[in-house]
Design a protein around this motif. Sequence first.
Motif, short mmCIF file in Angstrom:
data_model
loop_
_atom_site.label_atom_id
_atom_site.label_comp_id
_atom_site.label_asym_id
_atom_site.label_seq_id
_atom_site.Cartn_x
_atom_site.Cartn_y
_atom_site.Cartn_z
N PRO A 149 0.84 -1.32 -0.01
CA PRO A 149 0.09 -0.04 0.00
C PRO A 149 0.90 1.08 0.05
CG PRO A 149 -0.69 -1.52 1.82
CD PRO A 149 0.68 -2.00 1.31
N ARG A 150 0.34 2.26 -0.74
CA ARG A 150 1.12 3.52 -0.72
C ARG A 150 0.57 4.34 0.55
NH1 ARG A 150 -2.90 4.20 -4.59
NH2 ARG A 150 -4.11 5.97 -4.56
N ARG A 151 1.51 5.47 1.05
CA ARG A 151 0.86 6.30 2.03
C ARG A 151 1.09 7.73 1.28
NH1 ARG A 151 3.93 5.33 7.85
NH2 ARG A 151 5.77 5.24 6.02
N PRO A 152 -0.01 8.09 1.10
CA PRO A 152 0.38 9.58 0.50
C PRO A 152 0.84 10.66 1.25
CG PRO A 152 -2.03 9.31 1.12
CD PRO A 152 -1.24 7.87 1.03
N LYS A 153 1.43 11.35 0.94
CA LYS A 153 1.95 12.74 1.75
C LYS A 153 0.86 13.59 1.85
CE LYS A 153 6.46 13.08 0.00
NZ LYS A 153 7.65 13.78 -0.92
N LEU A 154 0.34 13.99 3.26
CA LEU A 154 -0.79 14.62 3.71
C LEU A 154 -0.62 16.28 3.88
CD1 LEU A 154 -1.99 12.27 6.23
CD2 LEU A 154 -2.58 12.25 3.68
N SER A 155 -1.48 17.25 3.42
CA SER A 155 -1.33 18.34 3.94
C SER A 155 -1.59 18.69 5.32
CB SER A 155 -2.24 19.25 3.03
OG SER A 155 -3.36 18.97 3.29
N ARG A 156 -1.22 19.70 6.02
CA ARG A 156 -1.66 19.97 7.41
C ARG A 156 -3.10 19.87 7.58
NH1 ARG A 156 -0.96 26.65 8.43
NH2 ARG A 156 -2.14 27.52 6.67
N TRP A 157 -4.05 20.14 6.50
CA TRP A 157 -5.36 19.90 6.82
C TRP A 157 -5.94 18.58 6.62
CZ3 TRP A 157 -7.20 24.17 9.04
CH2 TRP A 157 -6.56 25.36 8.66
N GLU A 158 -5.29 17.72 5.98
CA GLU A 158 -5.43 16.68 5.91
C GLU A 158 -4.91 15.59 7.19
OE1 GLU A 158 -5.40 15.56 1.03
OE2 GLU A 158 -3.54 15.48 2.11
N ARG A 159 -3.90 16.09 7.69
CA ARG A 159 -3.38 15.52 9.06
C ARG A 159 -4.11 15.94 9.86
NH1 ARG A 159 1.88 17.27 6.93
NH2 ARG A 159 1.89 19.16 8.08
N LEU A 160 -4.73 17.24 9.93
CA LEU A 160 -5.82 17.54 11.02
C LEU A 160 -6.78 16.62 11.01
CD1 LEU A 160 -6.91 19.25 13.44
CD2 LEU A 160 -7.68 20.81 11.56
N ALA A 161 -7.55 16.42 9.83
CA ALA A 161 -8.63 15.43 9.73
C ALA A 161 -8.43 13.99 10.15
CB ALA A 161 -9.08 15.41 8.27
N LEU A 162 -6.96 13.49 10.04
CA LEU A 162 -6.45 12.37 10.35
C LEU A 162 -6.64 11.94 11.44
CD1 LEU A 162 -5.55 9.44 9.63
CD2 LEU A 162 -3.11 10.40 9.35
N VAL A 163 -5.99 13.06 12.50
CA VAL A 163 -5.76 13.29 13.94
C VAL A 163 -7.20 13.16 14.45
CG1 VAL A 163 -5.33 14.53 15.76
CG2 VAL A 163 -3.63 14.10 13.95
N LEU A 164 -8.04 13.83 14.09
CA LEU A 164 -9.54 14.23 14.68
C LEU A 164 -10.12 12.56 14.50
CD1 LEU A 164 -10.69 17.60 13.91
CD2 LEU A 164 -9.51 16.80 15.81
N THR A 165 -10.25 12.16 13.26
CA THR A 165 -10.89 10.78 12.94
C THR A 165 -10.12 9.69 13.92
OG1 THR A 165 -11.24 11.77 10.63
CG2 THR A 165 -11.43 9.38 11.01
N SER A 166 -8.83 9.88 13.88
CA SER A 166 -8.38 8.85 14.61
C SER A 166 -8.53 8.63 15.99
CB SER A 166 -6.62 8.73 14.34
OG SER A 166 -6.32 8.70 13.10
N LEU A 167 -8.59 10.02 16.70
CA LEU A 167 -9.01 10.06 18.08
C LEU A 167 -10.63 9.63 18.27
CD1 LEU A 167 -8.05 13.59 18.97
CD2 LEU A 167 -7.03 11.72 19.86
N MET A 168 -11.44 9.94 17.39
CA MET A 168 -12.83 9.18 17.30
C MET A 168 -12.75 7.71 17.44
SD MET A 168 -15.52 10.44 18.15
CE MET A 168 -16.37 9.09 17.61
N ALA A 169 -11.95 7.33 16.35
CA ALA A 169 -11.85 5.67 16.12
C ALA A 169 -11.21 5.18 17.49
CB ALA A 169 -10.80 5.30 14.71
N ALA A 170 -10.06 5.70 18.08
CA ALA A 170 -9.44 5.32 19.14
C ALA A 170 -10.42 5.37 20.16
CB ALA A 170 -8.30 6.17 19.40
N ALA A 171 -11.44 6.21 20.41
CA ALA A 171 -12.55 6.30 21.63
C ALA A 171 -13.19 5.08 21.57
CB ALA A 171 -13.01 7.53 21.69
N VAL A 172 -13.68 4.80 20.38
CA VAL A 172 -14.90 3.86 19.94
C VAL A 172 -14.05 2.35 20.48
CG1 VAL A 172 -15.98 2.71 18.22
CG2 VAL A 172 -16.18 5.06 18.32
N LEU A 173 -12.82 2.40 19.83
CA LEU A 173 -12.14 1.03 20.17
C LEU A 173 -11.94 0.82 21.45
CD1 LEU A 173 -11.15 -1.53 18.67
CD2 LEU A 173 -8.85 -0.15 18.33
#
Length: 480
Positions: free
Chosen positions: A91-115
């Motif tokens: 799999p490829r890991r695309p380079k993320l802009s700072r706004w995409e990194r923010l979306a990734l962090v927020l989504t990951s936080l939610m996923a982590a809380a649910v898990l």
Amino acid sequence: MAVTLFAWLLCGLLLAAFVPAACALLAGRKRPALGLTTAVTLALFAGAVSLVMFWEGLLGIPFSALGMTVPVVALSMPGWWVWRKAGRPLPRRPKLSRWERLALVLTSLMAAAVLFNSLVIPFYRDDTLGIYLPQAQALFQTRALLPLTGADSLYLAYPMLNQHLIAFTFMTSGWENDYLAKALLTLLSLGCLLAAYALGERTAGRRAGWMAALLLALTPSFGRWASAGYADLPMAFFYSLSAVFALRLWDEGRLRDAVLAGALMGLAAWTKNAALPGFGVIALAFAVIGLRRRASWTVLLAGIGIMLLIAAPWYIRNLLGAGFLMPNTVWAERASATLDSLFALLNQPGNFGLSGWLGFFGALWAVVLIAQRNRGAPALIAMLVWSAPLFGLWWLFASYDPRFLLYILPMTSALGAVFLNCAYESLMGRPRVVFRWALAAAAVGMTFYMLWISVEYKDELLRAPLMSDIERRALVGRDG
């Protein structure tokens, strides 16, 4: 303790065993995307484990951890061979802009809380205790399929993917390990985030993909139900992912995409019978693809065949043993097909929040873009075709419970993301900057709220974080 640790390790290894197959199935001119590879890996693992148990039961083979692990590993082996033949694509890991990194962090936080919620709280929701868990316990204890009891079968005729995964974790653990079982089911629910991203990205690019995943993560009903152990979000995962591969089939006409689209729809129906209308959706989509000569009819028939091979045996068994394909467990007389329920995404903020509003207007905007023959029109049409029949049936027969709209949330989130992305692209200069920062601030604020409502029994866990399993079961009212 050692057996429990082994069970966690075994499930992790079995999950990883399907990574090469996912990479091989997604390989093409470009390396496969990490998110879609993860989603396909989850689907292959869950499908393999649950269907191996089903077919062993049909053949009268007593269930055991070893007796299931060996054929599951065997099913993963062709994927390794194809992966090697394809040059071992990763799999490829695309380079993320700072706004995409923010979306990734927020989504990951939610996923982590649910898990986290799934890892510390045993099963306790009504349908889990009334249907899924008792059936899994019976599978674990009898080591055989649950026998149908004719016309009285009712809940015994429910599709069994969830129950089989739960029973498998019990067998590998040697005890009723709710936490491992909930973790696996929660991963399938979180897979909806990956499906929403894939739909948004296919329609309007990476920005829309991240918006789609974040909108879904910030939907209150998603946070409340993702770790419940119910079949709604796992079904939505398979169902919406089938749309992703139908679109890939439209783009390239490849056999593997037809097979994946059909297999995922079959798995959706093997998870919950609410997905059965999807058979008609797939048939319609494949017919259009064939008539437009985007793929050969042989390829399309292969996709239909794998769908029927996965799901049809269960429903044929129901018909022969109970006299019906699916149980009549919908309380249609309680449905309220009114204007109020028609606008449920708008008037139930406690369930759908801002994401519901954006999804509703996103669907309307999709119609406008389709009429204008926008470049993302095929994906927009697919999302409407995949979601509209389920919404219509919900409105007519099941509008007494907004939980059933979980089935279409990945699609509505992607539609909302396309709408939001179009609004963003229409702005220039300073208004665009202000809009971007306003969206970021709203997303951060909503994330804190979602983190709060997604973790249950917070006060009790803070007071006694090292509670035993017995104490945790007592905490949720399962003293017996």
